[in-house]
Design an enzyme around this catalytic site. Structure first.
Site, PDB file in Angstrom:
ATOM      1  N   SER A 118       2.145   2.827   1.705  1.00  0.00           N
ATOM      2  CA  SER A 118       0.887   3.061   1.002  1.00  0.00           C
ATOM      3  C   SER A 118      -0.289   3.374   1.915  1.00  0.00           C
ATOM      4  O   SER A 118      -1.181   4.117   1.544  1.00  0.00           O
ATOM      5  CB  SER A 118       0.521   1.836   0.153  1.00  0.00           C
ATOM      6  OG  SER A 118       1.514   1.581  -0.786  1.00  0.00           O
ATOM      7  N   THR A 119      -0.312   2.770   3.089  1.00  0.00           N
ATOM      8  CA  THR A 119      -1.504   2.862   3.935  1.00  0.00           C
ATOM      9  C   THR A 119      -1.161   3.287   5.354  1.00  0.00           C
ATOM     10  O   THR A 119      -0.025   3.168   5.799  1.00  0.00           O
ATOM     11  CB  THR A 119      -2.219   1.494   4.011  1.00  0.00           C
ATOM     12  OG1 THR A 119      -1.352   0.567   4.683  1.00  0.00           O
ATOM     13  CG2 THR A 119      -2.575   0.964   2.634  1.00  0.00           C
TER      14      THR A 119
END
Length: 139
Positions: A10-11
């Site tokens: 996600s990041t």
């Protein structure tokens, strides 16, 4: 047997220090080869949330799903953190004659009990996505 591997984080921080894309790919590729895969194609979405299906590599995988016998993921929540999204993907894969395998969740998804477990795991993934969202809003 030609298979697809889908990996996602996600990041940027996860890309660097978390469950790395390389580690997911390595473990999925190894599992696919143990299962008899002769060709492995990898689809990578780095820096994309699992709460949406609008991700470049996932979009390409969906469009080409019929080219593969099985889609491998490291963990179910790498594919989707939405119950509806996961169910939609499983329907698309099934309609295209494509199997699904999670490397870390040893569940046979081909039978009714496995499908029940798959949907329960999808609900847990959605719960944790909601919980993380609540924590961010509270901070």
């Amino acid at each position: 047997m030609r298979v697809a591997v889908y990996v996602r984080v996600s990041t940027e921080e996860q890309k660097q220090h978390g469950i790395s894309l390389a580690m997911q790919e390595e473990q999925c590729r190894a599992a696919a080869l143990r299962a008899g895969a002769t060709s492995v194609e990898v689809f990578i979405d780095g820096g994309y949330s699992g709460t949406t299906l609008r991700r470049p590599a996932l979009t390409e995988l969906r469009a080409r799903a019929g080219e593969f016998s099985t889609v491998y993921v490291w963990k179910l929540d790498r594919l989707s953190r939405s119950v509806k999204g996961f169910a939609d993907l499983m329907t698309e894969f099934s309609d295209a004659g494509v199997g699904f395998a999670s490397v870390t969740e040893a569940v046979d998804y081909s039978g009714s009990a496995g499908r029940l477990m798959m949907h329960m795991l999808a609900a847990v993934a959605a719960f944790f996505a909601d919980l993380n969202r609540e924590r961010v809003c509270a901070a």
